[in-house]
Design a protein around this motif. Sequence first.
Motif, PDB file in Angstrom:
ATOM      1  N   PHE A 160       2.482   2.376   4.495  1.00 40.11           N
ATOM      2  CA  PHE A 160       2.458   3.750   3.977  1.00 40.11           C
ATOM      3  C   PHE A 160       3.291   3.855   2.691  1.00 40.11           C
ATOM      4  O   PHE A 160       2.822   4.342   1.667  1.00 40.11           O
ATOM      5  CB  PHE A 160       2.978   4.710   5.055  1.00 40.11           C
ATOM      6  N   LEU A 161       4.515   3.338   2.753  1.00 39.62           N
ATOM      7  CA  LEU A 161       5.421   3.469   1.606  1.00 39.62           C
ATOM      8  C   LEU A 161       4.987   2.591   0.434  1.00 39.62           C
ATOM      9  O   LEU A 161       5.013   2.995  -0.724  1.00 39.62           O
ATOM     10  CB  LEU A 161       6.844   3.091   2.023  1.00 39.62           C
ATOM     11  N   MET A 162       4.553   1.386   0.756  1.00 37.81           N
ATOM     12  CA  MET A 162       4.267   0.367  -0.250  1.00 37.81           C
ATOM     13  C   MET A 162       3.058   0.717  -1.128  1.00 37.81           C
ATOM     14  O   MET A 162       3.043   0.465  -2.315  1.00 37.81           O
ATOM     15  CB  MET A 162       3.931  -0.899   0.566  1.00 37.81           C
ATOM     16  N   TRP A 163       2.023   1.311  -0.489  1.00 37.10           N
ATOM     17  CA  TRP A 163       0.756   1.501  -1.205  1.00 37.10           C
ATOM     18  C   TRP A 163       0.352   2.964  -1.382  1.00 37.10           C
ATOM     19  O   TRP A 163      -0.762   3.230  -1.835  1.00 37.10           O
ATOM     20  CB  TRP A 163      -0.369   0.736  -0.473  1.00 37.10           C
ATOM     21  N   ILE A 164       1.249   3.894  -1.047  1.00 36.96           N
ATOM     22  CA  ILE A 164       0.875   5.308  -1.144  1.00 36.96           C
ATOM     23  C   ILE A 164       0.465   5.680  -2.569  1.00 36.96           C
ATOM     24  O   ILE A 164      -0.524   6.388  -2.780  1.00 36.96           O
ATOM     25  CB  ILE A 164       2.015   6.251  -0.612  1.00 36.96           C
ATOM     26  N   ALA A 165       1.200   5.169  -3.575  1.00 37.43           N
ATOM     27  CA  ALA A 165       0.943   5.578  -4.963  1.00 37.43           C
ATOM     28  C   ALA A 165      -0.484   5.250  -5.397  1.00 37.43           C
ATOM     29  O   ALA A 165      -1.102   6.025  -6.122  1.00 37.43           O
ATOM     30  CB  ALA A 165       1.949   4.906  -5.889  1.00 37.43           C
ATOM     31  N   GLY A 166      -1.003   4.139  -4.930  1.00 37.61           N
ATOM     32  CA  GLY A 166      -2.352   3.745  -5.347  1.00 37.61           C
ATOM     33  C   GLY A 166      -3.447   4.342  -4.490  1.00 37.61           C
ATOM     34  O   GLY A 166      -4.634   4.071  -4.719  1.00 37.61           O
ATOM     35  N   ASN A 167      -3.077   5.126  -3.489  1.00 37.12           N
ATOM     36  CA  ASN A 167      -4.093   5.599  -2.541  1.00 37.12           C
ATOM     37  C   ASN A 167      -4.284   7.106  -2.501  1.00 37.12           C
ATOM     38  O   ASN A 167      -4.864   7.627  -1.556  1.00 37.12           O
ATOM     39  CB  ASN A 167      -3.759   5.076  -1.140  1.00 37.12           C
ATOM     40  N   ILE A 168      -3.779   7.787  -3.523  1.00 37.85           N
ATOM     41  CA  ILE A 168      -4.027   9.226  -3.606  1.00 37.85           C
ATOM     42  C   ILE A 168      -5.440   9.395  -4.195  1.00 37.85           C
ATOM     43  O   ILE A 168      -5.732   8.842  -5.256  1.00 37.85           O
ATOM     44  CB  ILE A 168      -2.983   9.920  -4.535  1.00 37.85           C
ATOM     45  N   PRO A 169      -6.311  10.136  -3.509  1.00 35.89           N
ATOM     46  CA  PRO A 169      -7.681  10.292  -4.026  1.00 35.89           C
ATOM     47  C   PRO A 169      -7.703  10.942  -5.412  1.00 35.89           C
ATOM     48  O   PRO A 169      -6.867  11.799  -5.712  1.00 35.89           O
ATOM     49  CB  PRO A 169      -8.348  11.218  -2.994  1.00 35.89           C
ATOM     50  N   ASN A 170      -8.619  10.513  -6.275  1.00 34.17           N
ATOM     51  CA  ASN A 170      -8.749  11.106  -7.608  1.00 34.17           C
ATOM     52  C   ASN A 170     -10.230  11.166  -8.027  1.00 34.17           C
ATOM     53  O   ASN A 170     -11.107  10.796  -7.242  1.00 34.17           O
ATOM     54  CB  ASN A 170      -7.894  10.342  -8.634  1.00 34.17           C
ATOM     55  N   LYS A 171     -10.467  11.613  -9.270  1.00 36.64           N
ATOM     56  CA  LYS A 171     -11.851  11.847  -9.725  1.00 36.64           C
ATOM     57  C   LYS A 171     -12.676  10.559  -9.745  1.00 36.64           C
ATOM     58  O   LYS A 171     -13.872  10.569  -9.499  1.00 36.64           O
ATOM     59  CB  LYS A 171     -11.827  12.464 -11.133  1.00 36.64           C
ATOM     60  N   VAL A 172     -11.999   9.452 -10.054  1.00 38.32           N
ATOM     61  CA  VAL A 172     -12.708   8.162 -10.125  1.00 38.32           C
ATOM     62  C   VAL A 172     -13.358   7.840  -8.766  1.00 38.32           C
ATOM     63  O   VAL A 172     -14.447   7.259  -8.712  1.00 38.32           O
ATOM     64  CB  VAL A 172     -11.710   7.054 -10.544  1.00 38.32           C
ATOM     65  N   ASP A 173     -12.702   8.270  -7.699  1.00 40.50           N
ATOM     66  CA  ASP A 173     -13.236   7.998  -6.352  1.00 40.50           C
ATOM     67  C   ASP A 173     -14.559   8.715  -6.114  1.00 40.50           C
ATOM     68  O   ASP A 173     -15.449   8.193  -5.441  1.00 40.50           O
ATOM     69  CB  ASP A 173     -12.239   8.441  -5.271  1.00 40.50           C
ATOM     70  N   ALA A 203     -12.343   3.870  -3.542  1.00 38.56           N
ATOM     71  CA  ALA A 203     -12.398   4.908  -2.497  1.00 38.56           C
ATOM     72  C   ALA A 203     -12.534   4.300  -1.099  1.00 38.56           C
ATOM     73  O   ALA A 203     -11.959   4.823  -0.135  1.00 38.56           O
ATOM     74  CB  ALA A 203     -13.557   5.858  -2.774  1.00 38.56           C
ATOM     75  N   GLY A 204     -13.260   3.193  -0.982  1.00 38.61           N
ATOM     76  CA  GLY A 204     -13.417   2.537   0.321  1.00 38.61           C
ATOM     77  C   GLY A 204     -12.082   2.013   0.826  1.00 38.61           C
ATOM     78  O   GLY A 204     -11.729   2.186   2.004  1.00 38.61           O
ATOM     79  N   GLN A 205     -11.319   1.394  -0.092  1.00 36.24           N
ATOM     80  CA  GLN A 205     -10.006   0.863   0.316  1.00 36.24           C
ATOM     81  C   GLN A 205      -9.037   1.996   0.638  1.00 36.24           C
ATOM     82  O   GLN A 205      -8.201   1.868   1.525  1.00 36.24           O
ATOM     83  CB  GLN A 205      -9.445  -0.023  -0.794  1.00 36.24           C
ATOM     84  N   LYS A 206      -9.174   3.103  -0.102  1.00 40.39           N
ATOM     85  CA  LYS A 206      -8.314   4.252   0.189  1.00 40.39           C
ATOM     86  C   LYS A 206      -8.619   4.794   1.583  1.00 40.39           C
ATOM     87  O   LYS A 206      -7.717   5.188   2.323  1.00 40.39           O
ATOM     88  CB  LYS A 206      -8.520   5.349  -0.863  1.00 40.39           C
ATOM     89  N   ALA A 207      -9.922   4.806   1.938  1.00 44.81           N
ATOM     90  CA  ALA A 207     -10.291   5.282   3.286  1.00 44.81           C
ATOM     91  C   ALA A 207      -9.624   4.391   4.331  1.00 44.81           C
ATOM     92  O   ALA A 207      -9.054   4.885   5.316  1.00 44.81           O
ATOM     93  CB  ALA A 207     -11.806   5.279   3.446  1.00 44.81           C
ATOM     94  N   ILE A 208      -9.661   3.070   4.118  1.00 41.31           N
ATOM     95  CA  ILE A 208      -9.039   2.143   5.070  1.00 41.31           C
ATOM     96  C   ILE A 208      -7.529   2.402   5.141  1.00 41.31           C
ATOM     97  O   ILE A 208      -6.937   2.430   6.230  1.00 41.31           O
ATOM     98  CB  ILE A 208      -9.336   0.664   4.659  1.00 41.31           C
ATOM     99  N   TYR A 209      -6.925   2.610   3.971  1.00 44.34           N
ATOM    100  CA  TYR A 209      -5.476   2.883   3.936  1.00 44.34           C
ATOM    101  C   TYR A 209      -5.133   4.092   4.807  1.00 44.34           C
ATOM    102  O   TYR A 209      -4.232   4.035   5.642  1.00 44.34           O
ATOM    103  CB  TYR A 209      -5.048   3.130   2.487  1.00 44.34           C
ATOM    104  N   TRP A 210      -5.894   5.191   4.632  1.00 47.50           N
ATOM    105  CA  TRP A 210      -5.572   6.411   5.388  1.00 47.50           C
ATOM    106  C   TRP A 210      -5.907   6.265   6.868  1.00 47.50           C
ATOM    107  O   TRP A 210      -5.230   6.843   7.722  1.00 47.50           O
ATOM    108  CB  TRP A 210      -6.247   7.638   4.753  1.00 47.50           C
TER     109      TRP A 210
END
Length: 337
Positions: free
Chosen positions: A190-203, A226-233
């Motif tokens: 959660f702490l390590m990768w949160i910055a790269g996993n906030i959804p944005n327009k590119v997603d 966006a797929g990796q962000k889904a896995i992160y969340w």
Amino acid sequence: MAKIFAQLRLIAGALALAFVVATAMPATAQQPNSVNPTGAVVKEQQLLDQLKKIEGRGTIPDTKSYVIEHPAGRDWREFRTVTLRWIGGIAILGILAVLIIFYLVRGMVKVESGRSGRNIVRFNMFERFVHWMTATCFIILAISGLNITFGRPLLLPLIGPDAFTAWSDWARLSHHYLSFPFTLGVVLIFLMWIAGNIPNKVDVEWLKRGGGIVGHDHPPAYRFNAGQKAIYWIVVLGGGAVAATGYLLMFPFYGTDIATMESAQVLHATVAMLFIAAMLGHIYIGTIGMEGAFEAMGEGTVDVNWAKEHHSLWLEQEKARVGPNESKRQPMATPAE
Ligand code: HEM
């Protein structure tokens, strides 16, 4: 006169007989052949309806054991032995079937422009350690958890009671003890990768183009698509949910009663089944689904052409940060995002 007395005696006798007959009628109605055989059950049902449980009295300190009947317990048992097995079976076998069909139709997603021979650092040592620690714990937690749900009907008949008991003991111990490094891993992820996993327009654009996984499209993405962000969340929220409910189960009746314990089990097991299904999709993409993806977490580096095709915006950021030729000689430092 005597005649009158005789008549009065006759009337009194008749009245007495009538009284006896009249009062005897209800007694007949109570004879065994007119007893309602379900009378006792109806009363018990009424008690259950009104009290939601039937409780006795006892002398041992554990007052929970005084509960004799608790219909919600039957609902929970039905969930655990029937519904949960359907949820798990459909989720896990369903995703496996989808992945197999997808692989047969699409095959592995290749590095289309071929490998450049130049690598770029994607994950540093610490990130990879946290990933593999959490993943190893997850796999053992999943197998040992599935043994609790499916072991008795599926494994016990195959290996017999002695082996099943020994294995289940190990599985239970590992499920309990590995929960601690797993929870630590989820917090660190959660702490390590949160910055790269906030959804944005590119997603949004990435999703509109289906991630490029069908066909040969390469929609742009930063460090995580966006797929990796889904896995992160899924990992952060699903991991948080199984940890919270899991500790309630591990330390029973600390601030919980039967009803909350049952809810914790229902939530824990349901989230776990969906979590396992989602992670099977993640494992697929990270191994046979996409060329070059495993290296990112295996060795920590990826081919520059792989980065160009799957994370073009991230590659631009990296080049801007360390210069285009740096990557060949010494791996670029992992971006802080
Ligand atoms: C911090 C993490 C976790 C904790 C504290 C935890 C704790 C527990 C506990 C105490 C039980 C009951 C075990 C028993 O009766 O001995 C359980 C059951 C179970 N756990 Fe976990 N667990 C965790 C993570 C996971 C994960 C990651 C998965 C799957 C990916 C999982 C899947 C299951 C399953 C399927 C069951 C059995 C449900 C049932 O059929 O009743 N657990 N867990």
